[in-house]
Scaffold this active site. Structure first.
Site, PDB file in Angstrom:
ATOM      1  CE  LYS A  53      -5.769  -8.711  -2.835  1.00 49.54           C
ATOM      2  NZ  LYS A  53      -5.589  -8.195  -1.488  1.00 49.54           N
ATOM      3  CE  LYS A 108     -12.751  -3.467  -1.156  1.00 46.69           C
ATOM      4  NZ  LYS A 108     -13.819  -3.940  -0.355  1.00 46.69           N
ATOM      5  CE  LYS A 160      -4.486  -1.464   1.655  1.00 47.36           C
ATOM      6  NZ  LYS A 160      -5.500  -1.371   2.689  1.00 47.36           N
TER       7      LYS A 160
HETATM    8  P1  TYM Z   1     -10.950  -6.143   2.612  1.00 49.54           P
HETATM    9  O1  TYM Z   1     -11.977  -5.110   2.789  1.00 49.54           O
HETATM   10  O2  TYM Z   1      -9.800  -5.861   1.697  1.00 49.54           O
HETATM   11  O3  TYM Z   1     -11.596  -7.489   2.127  1.00 49.54           O
HETATM   12  C1  TYM Z   1     -12.673  -8.074   2.814  1.00 49.54           C
HETATM   13  C2  TYM Z   1     -12.563  -9.602   2.789  1.00 49.54           C
HETATM   14  O4  TYM Z   1     -12.489 -10.080   1.438  1.00 49.54           O
HETATM   15  C3  TYM Z   1     -11.332 -10.914   1.286  1.00 49.54           C
HETATM   16  N1  TYM Z   1     -10.801 -10.738  -0.073  1.00 49.54           N
HETATM   17  C4  TYM Z   1     -10.600 -11.751  -0.926  1.00 49.54           C
HETATM   18  N2  TYM Z   1     -10.804 -13.077  -0.807  1.00 49.54           N
HETATM   19  C5  TYM Z   1     -10.519 -13.849  -1.889  1.00 49.54           C
HETATM   20  N3  TYM Z   1     -10.034 -13.346  -3.051  1.00 49.54           N
HETATM   21  C6  TYM Z   1      -9.811 -12.027  -3.207  1.00 49.54           C
HETATM   22  N4  TYM Z   1      -9.372 -11.559  -4.365  1.00 49.54           N
HETATM   23  C7  TYM Z   1     -10.103 -11.163  -2.115  1.00 49.54           C
HETATM   24  N5  TYM Z   1     -10.021  -9.817  -1.930  1.00 49.54           N
HETATM   25  C8  TYM Z   1     -10.451  -9.584  -0.674  1.00 49.54           C
HETATM   26  C9  TYM Z   1     -10.350 -10.418   2.352  1.00 49.54           C
HETATM   27  O5  TYM Z   1      -9.394 -11.405   2.684  1.00 49.54           O
HETATM   28  C10 TYM Z   1     -11.281 -10.090   3.497  1.00 49.54           C
HETATM   29  O6  TYM Z   1     -11.585 -11.260   4.232  1.00 49.54           O
HETATM   30  N6  TYM Z   1      -8.157  -5.720   6.748  1.00 49.54           N
HETATM   31  C11 TYM Z   1      -9.382  -6.273   6.205  1.00 49.54           C
HETATM   32  C12 TYM Z   1     -10.622  -5.796   6.914  1.00 49.54           C
HETATM   33  C13 TYM Z   1     -10.610  -5.980   8.384  1.00 49.54           C
HETATM   34  C14 TYM Z   1     -10.830  -7.198   9.079  1.00 49.54           C
HETATM   35  C15 TYM Z   1     -10.767  -6.860  10.454  1.00 49.54           C
HETATM   36  C16 TYM Z   1     -11.035  -8.505   8.673  1.00 49.54           C
HETATM   37  C17 TYM Z   1     -10.447  -5.010   9.317  1.00 49.54           C
HETATM   38  N7  TYM Z   1     -10.543  -5.547  10.548  1.00 49.54           N
HETATM   39  C18 TYM Z   1     -10.906  -7.838  11.449  1.00 49.54           C
HETATM   40  C19 TYM Z   1     -11.178  -9.472   9.659  1.00 49.54           C
HETATM   41  C20 TYM Z   1     -11.120  -9.144  11.009  1.00 49.54           C
HETATM   42  C21 TYM Z   1      -9.503  -5.851   4.758  1.00 49.54           C
HETATM   43  O7  TYM Z   1      -8.945  -4.882   4.321  1.00 49.54           O
HETATM   44  O8  TYM Z   1     -10.376  -6.602   4.035  1.00 49.54           O
END
Ligand code: TYM
Length: 332
Positions: A195, A198, A113
């Site tokens: 991957k 978004k 990032k």
């Molecule tokens: P975020 O918002 O990027 O993504 C949300 C969830 O989607 C999963 N994900 C994917 N899984 C499979 N293939 C992909 N291409 C893909 N892109 C995203 C992510 O692994 C996630 O499970 N840091 C986290 C949000 C967060 C969180 C937490 C999660 C904040 N606090 C506490 C669990 C527990 C994030 O940015 O996810």
């Protein structure tokens, strides 16, 4: 026996896509009967990257609506905004004091990032994993269903919890990551070495949005990059086809060998049609329910309000316990 607690969250930045669904939301919905589940819209995390304020607020509401549309029961589970529970930020501050710079320096997502947002490498981006640890530990969650990309963040969360427990005695449940097999890492349809993301999409054809119409879903999968072998076989040197097989398995719950067998005599055309149709069929009810829910403003408002209160009550319990341990005053 009391049920174990599950916590997970998603950032309300941008539109949710198939990776978010197959890596996270679909698993969340399947866990809601067996566990006490808390699913958060992590809006504070989104502030680590510059956002348009009006869009962020709208995206957060859309995401909460989508959680419900995707089958998360808003009475059985707690679905809420992170910023409605001040305990997240408060515990994050305390945990910052029990986290080392060296640990945060090793986080690959921080490195990625900060190279992408070189003009805005802020302290929040650096301590992002501590806020994430606070999210999870605040509710004493035992299990955290996430995609593969969050594994390292879960590891640091466990390290922080264990460190705190070693100093102060049992305080936090040490959580485990729950990473599904098939959907854990969905790749871009146009650049299958990357991957599906978004924030990182080149064109609209890279990703399938959860609210895409069936026609768009089928067309994007038809245009997905493959190879010239024309044989449905899961192999690392065929990342495009491997990704489509993964998607197919995650949606249909079939295994890779079953899928290879099913399509052993078909070319990519027929396979892509089957993948497109199964994804479209999976997402269509979610899209329809979402359309309906957006019309019911009062219901969504009530979910936001009631669930924030339920989350705050649970958060307060852990915060009291932690405050006592570290020596903060208990009552005013
Ligand atoms: P975020 O918002 O990027 O993504 C949300 C969830 O989607 C999963 N994900 C994917 N899984 C499979 N293939 C992909 N291409 C893909 N892109 C995203 C992510 O692994 C996630 O499970 N840091 C986290 C949000 C967060 C969180 C937490 C999660 C904040 N606090 C506490 C669990 C527990 C994030 O940015 O996810």
């Amino acid at each position: 026996m009391t049920k174990q607690t599950i916590f997970s969250g998603m950032q309300p930045s941008g539109k949710p896509h198939l990776g978010n669904y197959l890596g996270a939301i679909k698993n969340w919905a399947s866990l809601q009967d067996e566990y006490n589940c808390i699913y958060c819209i992590v809006d504070l995390h989104s502030l680590t990257v510059r956002q348009n304020s009006a869009e962020l607020r709208q995206n957060a509401r859309n995401l909460l609506t989508l959680y419900i549309a995707a089958g998360l029961d808003a009475e059985k589970n707690i679905v809420y905004y992170q910023s409605h529970v001040p305990g997240h930020a408060q515990l994050a501050w305390i945990l910052n004091c029990y986290t080392y710079m060296g640990e945060l320096n090793r986080m690959t997502q921080f490195k990625e990032k900060s190279s992408k947002h070189a003009e805005n490498i802020n302290a929040g981006l650096f301590t992002y994993p501590v806020l994430m640890a606070a999210d999870i530990l605040l509710y004493q969650a035992g299990l955290v269903p996430v995609g593969d990309d969050q594994k390292q963040h879960l590891e640091i969360c466990r390290d922080i919890a264990v460190r705190f427990n070693n100093i102060y005695g049992d305080t936090f449940t040490v959580p485990e990551a729950y990473i599904g097999k098939a959907g854990a890492r969905i790749m871009s349809l146009q650049e299958p070495e990357k991957k599906m993301s978004k924030s990182d999409a080149g064109t609209e054809n890279d990703l399938i949005y959860l609210l895409d119409e069936p026609k768009a879903v089928i067309s994007k999968i038809k245009k997905a990059v493959t190879d010239s072998e024309n044989q449905v076989r899961f192999a690392p040197e065929k990342p495009g086809i491997a990704n489509l097989i993964n998607i197919y398995c995650a949606v249909t719950k079939k295994t890779v060998p079953e899928t290879e067998k099913e399509f052993e005599n078909s070319g990519y055309g027929a396979f892509k049609t089957a993948v497109g149709e199964c994804v479209a069929a999976e997402l269509e009810p979610v899209r329809r329910r979402y359309e309906e829910l957006t019309k019911d403003k009062a219901y969504i408002d009530s979910v936001i309000k009631n669930n924030a209160a339920r989350a705050n009550e649970l958060a307060e319990r852990t915060l009291k316990k932690v405050s006592k341990k570290v020596g903060l005053p208990l009552e005013i």
